[in-house]
Design a protein around this motif. Structure first.
Motif: not given
Length: 403
Positions: A290-296, A299-306, A362-367
């Motif tokens: 997942k790209d940290p700059g992507d607004p999609r 609210n993703d839990p993995g991104m928030q934890q990152w 894993l939380p930061m791998l793409l779906p």
């Protein structure tokens, strides 16, 4: 020389679901580098030299282990990561890895960065039966259990990635006139071989090819050559410093080909910002995190934890640099291996455990992208999704693609 001694973390809910915690038990089975209280890992990173942009990965990995250690370690053991500078020089890698194995007596090597550096020590580590785990390189030779049973890969192979990009070009720009630039090393040869395999009968659409040495000051002359050849698609298979130069020089020349970047050089912070974000609009790449700059992902839990981890443990790093996501994710794979190894912290058991990571998310791998390992298949991440840069972040499009 840059030298780190660090210790482990706990990550996202999705990761915790596949981790089994528990206190260390006295009387475990240990090889050098492990005990009732400690697990010692080694690596080399280019903290200096032409590929120093990648050192972000090593710092992120150290920061993740620091988080783990603050939370009690792995199965009650602290993890010590000995991370040494090799300046992206294979001869220096050999020197540092010998030190880590013979003097520091690490349990395993973890995430050595670069194709050339990893090749330089692959035979040595396999002769010594020291695991060479999750090298940050997509060379196909890491997926060779028969000849190198103590080596694994980490990311999609360069050949796979090259084939995917070629097929995308044929589907979207069937009459393309293609230029390709690659480094004069095995990584570049792998990418080019896969790219040409993907083009198949259309390989003659490559109108210009060039290579560069990592010691070259610039690749400007190659880009001038490509424009003169009339290319309208450019596979920019360069390491970060040179990938940025390619984008910037093309813009200076007023040349606007469709540029394709490899996953190893698609960092907004380390590549696109130095090149000029306005010059990077429309570039495509393959992504698996997942790209940290992507607004999609806001609210993703993995991104928030990152982001929480970045703020607490990696605060000095650029959140736009996706290399921080790579380091975080690769270290989560290592954490899984060590947790599953339990109190059998032998080198043979580490190999057994990493081979069993099949179907893990894993939380930061793409779906849709999962770890896929087996005794015969040593590349855990083997899928990509295409993405296009919109001036701020990468926008995913299409389906998840695999080998």
């Amino acid at each position: 020389m840059q030298f780190f001694r660090h210790t482990p973390t706990v990550a996202a809910a999705a990761l915790l679901a596949v981790l089994s915690a528990g206190p260390a038990l006295a009387g475990g089975s240990y090889d050098p580098g492990a005990s009732d209280s400690l697990i010692k890992l080694g690596q080399t990173m280019p903290y200096s030299g032409p590929a120093s942009a990648y050192s972000t990965i090593g710092r992120a990995e150290a920061a993740y282990f620091k988080m783990l250690n603050d939370k009690g370690g792995i199965n009650g053991r602290k993890v010590e990561l000995l991370s040494l500078d090799d300046a992206y020089s294979p001869s220096k890698t050999v020197e540092q890895v010998r030190r880590l194995v013979e003097s520091d007596e690490v349990l395993a090597m973890f995430s050595i960065l670069g194709t050339g550096p990893n090749i330089a020590v692959q035979k040595y580590l396999n002769i010594k039966k020291v695991p060479q785990l999750l090298p940050f390189s997509g060379a196909t030779r890491w997926n060779d259990a028969k000849h190198f049973p103590w080596t694994t890969g980490s990311q999609p192979t360069y050949k796979t990635e090259g084939r995917i990009y070629a097929k995308w070009i044929l589907a979207n720009k069937p009459n393309a006139k293609i230029a390709v630039i690659t480094p004069a090393e095995e990584a570049g040869r792998d990418y080019l071989a896969g790219f040409k395999e993907g083009l198949g009968d259309h390989v003659n659409q490559i109108v210009s090819e060039a290579v560069y040495e990592t010691t070259d000051p610039t690749v400007d002359s190659q880009i001038v050559k490509f424009k003169a050849a009339g290319a309208d698609v450019l596979f920019n298979e360069c390491t970060p410093k040179f990938a940025a130069q390619v984008i910037k020089k093309a813009a200076e020349l007023g040349w606007k080909p469709q540029i394709i970047l490899p996953a190893v050089s698609n960092s907004v912070g380390s590549v696109l910002k130095p090149a000029g974000l306005e010059n990077a609009v429309g570039i495509v790449t393959g992504a698996y995190v997942k790209d940290p700059g992507d607004p999609r992902w806001a609210n993703d839990p993995g991104m928030q934890q990152w982001h929480a981890w970045m703020k607490t443990y990696n605060a000095g790093a650029d959140p736009a640099d996706i290399f921080n996501v790579y380091g975080y994710t690769i270290t989560q794979i290592m954490e899984l291996v060590l947790r599953r190894a339990g109190d059998d912290l032998t080198r043979a058991n580490l190999m057994k455990q990493i081979e069993s990571l099949d179907g893990v998310e894993l939380p930061m791998l793409l779906p849709g992208i999962k770890l896929q390992m087996s005794p015969d298949q040593r590349t855990p991440i083997r899928q990509l999704q295409m993405a296009r840069f919109n001036g701020t972040s990468w926008e995913l499009f299409g389906d998840v693609l695999s080998e």
